[in-house]
Every structure is written in structure tokens, then in C-alpha cells.
Design a protein around this motif. Structure first.
Motif, PDB file in Angstrom:
ATOM      1  N   PHE A   1      -8.699-109.137 -67.842  1.00  0.00           N
ATOM      2  CA  PHE A   1      -9.536-108.460 -67.805  1.00  0.00           C
ATOM      3  C   PHE A   1      -9.582-107.629 -67.467  1.00  0.00           C
ATOM      4  CE2 PHE A   1     -10.846-106.612 -63.001  1.00  0.00           C
ATOM      5  CZ  PHE A   1     -12.466-108.358 -62.943  1.00  0.00           C
ATOM      6  N   ALA A   2     -11.008-107.009 -68.103  1.00  0.00           N
ATOM      7  CA  ALA A   2     -11.269-105.366 -67.930  1.00  0.00           C
ATOM      8  C   ALA A   2     -12.288-104.717 -66.607  1.00  0.00           C
ATOM      9  CB  ALA A   2     -12.140-104.895 -69.548  1.00  0.00           C
TER      10      ALA A   2
ATOM     11  N   PHE B   1     -10.790-105.945 -55.976  1.00  0.00           N
ATOM     12  CA  PHE B   1     -11.407-104.623 -55.654  1.00  0.00           C
ATOM     13  C   PHE B   1     -12.727-104.793 -55.562  1.00  0.00           C
ATOM     14  CE2 PHE B   1     -13.021-107.148 -59.165  1.00  0.00           C
ATOM     15  CZ  PHE B   1     -14.446-107.564 -59.773  1.00  0.00           C
ATOM     16  N   GLU B   2     -13.000-103.760 -55.241  1.00  0.00           N
ATOM     17  CA  GLU B   2     -15.000-103.457 -54.548  1.00  0.00           C
ATOM     18  C   GLU B   2     -15.539-104.596 -55.546  1.00  0.00           C
ATOM     19  OE1 GLU B   2     -17.700-101.517 -51.705  1.00  0.00           O
ATOM     20  OE2 GLU B   2     -15.844-100.086 -52.665  1.00  0.00           O
ATOM     21  N   CYS B   3     -16.660-104.987 -54.595  1.00  0.00           N
ATOM     22  CA  CYS B   3     -17.904-105.553 -55.598  1.00  0.00           C
ATOM     23  C   CYS B   3     -18.499-105.527 -55.385  1.00  0.00           C
ATOM     24  CB  CYS B   3     -17.907-107.313 -55.800  1.00  0.00           C
ATOM     25  SG  CYS B   3     -16.594-108.163 -57.044  1.00  0.00           S
ATOM     26  N   ALA B   4     -19.433-103.911 -56.306  1.00  0.00           N
ATOM     27  CA  ALA B   4     -20.632-102.951 -56.266  1.00  0.00           C
ATOM     28  C   ALA B   4     -21.802-103.263 -57.315  1.00  0.00           C
ATOM     29  CB  ALA B   4     -20.437-101.846 -56.027  1.00  0.00           C
TER      30      ALA B   4
ATOM     31  N   LEU C   1     -21.461-100.637 -59.430  1.00  0.00           N
ATOM     32  CA  LEU C   1     -20.688 -99.980 -60.344  1.00  0.00           C
ATOM     33  C   LEU C   1     -19.782-100.594 -60.602  1.00  0.00           C
ATOM     34  CD1 LEU C   1     -21.569 -96.248 -59.503  1.00  0.00           C
ATOM     35  CD2 LEU C   1     -23.158 -97.832 -60.912  1.00  0.00           C
ATOM     36  N   SER C   2     -19.081-101.760 -60.398  1.00  0.00           N
ATOM     37  CA  SER C   2     -17.937-101.936 -60.899  1.00  0.00           C
ATOM     38  C   SER C   2     -18.096-102.974 -61.842  1.00  0.00           C
ATOM     39  CB  SER C   2     -17.229-102.795 -59.427  1.00  0.00           C
ATOM     40  OG  SER C   2     -17.947-104.050 -58.855  1.00  0.00           O
ATOM     41  N   HIS C   3     -18.092-102.673 -63.054  1.00  0.00           N
ATOM     42  CA  HIS C   3     -18.670-103.411 -64.217  1.00  0.00           C
ATOM     43  C   HIS C   3     -17.128-103.885 -64.277  1.00  0.00           C
ATOM     44  CE1 HIS C   3     -21.935-101.778 -64.897  1.00  0.00           C
ATOM     45  NE2 HIS C   3     -21.708-100.314 -64.365  1.00  0.00           N
TER      46      HIS C   3
ATOM     47  N   PHE D   1     -15.104-101.314 -66.492  1.00  0.00           N
ATOM     48  CA  PHE D   1     -15.333-100.572 -67.233  1.00  0.00           C
ATOM     49  C   PHE D   1     -15.867 -99.518 -66.450  1.00  0.00           C
ATOM     50  CE2 PHE D   1     -15.815-104.924 -69.246  1.00  0.00           C
ATOM     51  CZ  PHE D   1     -15.807-104.864 -70.349  1.00  0.00           C
ATOM     52  N   ASP D   2     -16.250 -97.987 -67.454  1.00  0.00           N
ATOM     53  CA  ASP D   2     -17.184 -97.261 -66.383  1.00  0.00           C
ATOM     54  C   ASP D   2     -17.922 -97.284 -66.680  1.00  0.00           C
ATOM     55  OD1 ASP D   2     -14.530 -95.877 -66.243  1.00  0.00           O
ATOM     56  OD2 ASP D   2     -14.147 -94.972 -68.334  1.00  0.00           O
ATOM     57  N   SER D   3     -18.499 -97.753 -67.356  1.00  0.00           N
ATOM     58  CA  SER D   3     -20.430 -98.221 -67.344  1.00  0.00           C
ATOM     59  C   SER D   3     -20.399-100.044 -67.748  1.00  0.00           C
ATOM     60  CB  SER D   3     -21.319 -97.661 -68.562  1.00  0.00           C
ATOM     61  OG  SER D   3     -20.515 -97.767 -69.324  1.00  0.00           O
ATOM     62  N   GLU D   4     -22.131-100.588 -67.802  1.00  0.00           N
ATOM     63  CA  GLU D   4     -21.959-101.406 -68.284  1.00  0.00           C
ATOM     64  C   GLU D   4     -22.072-101.901 -69.225  1.00  0.00           C
ATOM     65  OE1 GLU D   4     -26.327 -99.734 -68.365  1.00  0.00           O
ATOM     66  OE2 GLU D   4     -25.039 -99.847 -66.806  1.00  0.00           O
ATOM     67  N   HIS D   5     -21.723-100.540 -70.750  1.00  0.00           N
ATOM     68  CA  HIS D   5     -21.162-101.206 -72.108  1.00  0.00           C
ATOM     69  C   HIS D   5     -19.681-101.403 -72.258  1.00  0.00           C
ATOM     70  CE1 HIS D   5     -25.181 -99.423 -72.603  1.00  0.00           C
ATOM     71  NE2 HIS D   5     -24.778 -97.953 -71.699  1.00  0.00           N
TER      72      HIS D   5
END
Length: 92
Positions: free
Chosen positions: A14-15, A39-42, A44-46, A17-21
Motif C-alpha cells: 500500500f503506497a 487515513f482521510e480520503c480527500a 489530495l490523499s493519493h 503519494f505526494d501527488s497524482e504521479h
């Protein structure tokens, strides 16, 4: 993770990411029996799970949300399980 005999060479990490990349990995968590990740799903929670090399990676997923109606009078609280079953609680 619900597989007691899972080994890390089978994949399924499970990873976050700091961005969508996919190259912007913040951290990865190994697929070990009994792991719980919260974790919070938002927007920005890639996050993602790496490719499972063989076997079936068994997990249990639950998420909850809360929303108000247009008059701010009722709240909808719900829990959704991965298997397509949905339980919704309505507060009066």
C-alpha cells in the motif's frame, strides 16, 4: 491485510503519494497480516496498492462519511464495505 501466509515478494504494498504521479511515493506499507491503515480520503490523499504477483490479496475496507441536507437539519452517516454492501444511518 487478512492473508496470514502472505510474503512481501507477492506484491500488494500500500503506497501514499505526494501527488497524482506514481513516482512521488511518500511511503509504502508492506502487506503483513493484521496491518491496519487509516487515513482521510480527500482530493489530495493519493494512494494505491502495488501489483499482486500471484494469489489473492484479502483486505477489508470500510469508510464513513457525514453530510448535511440543504436545511442543515438531518445528517446522513454511512459505512460502506468493499463487497458492495452498504449500510446507511439517518439521524433525525
Amino acid at each position: 491485510m487478512l492473508n496470514e501466509q502472505w510474503s512481501t515478494n507477492m506484491g500488494g504494498y500500500f503506497a501514499f503519494f505526494d501527488s497524482e504521479h506514481k513516482k512521488d511515493i511518500r511511503c509504502a506499507v508492506g502487506p503483513h497480516f493484521g496491518n491496519i491503515i487509516s487515513f482521510e480520503c480527500a482530493n489530495l490523499s493519493h494512494h494505491a496498492v502495488s501489483t499482486v504477483q500471484h494469489g489473492a490479496r484479502l483486505t477489508f475496507l470500510v469508510y464513513a462519511w457525514q453530510a448535511q441536507d440543504a436545511n442543515n437539519q438531518h445528517y446522513i452517516q454511512g459505512v460502506h464495505e468493499e463487497e458492495g454492501h452498504q449500510i446507511i444511518f439517518l439521524d433525525d
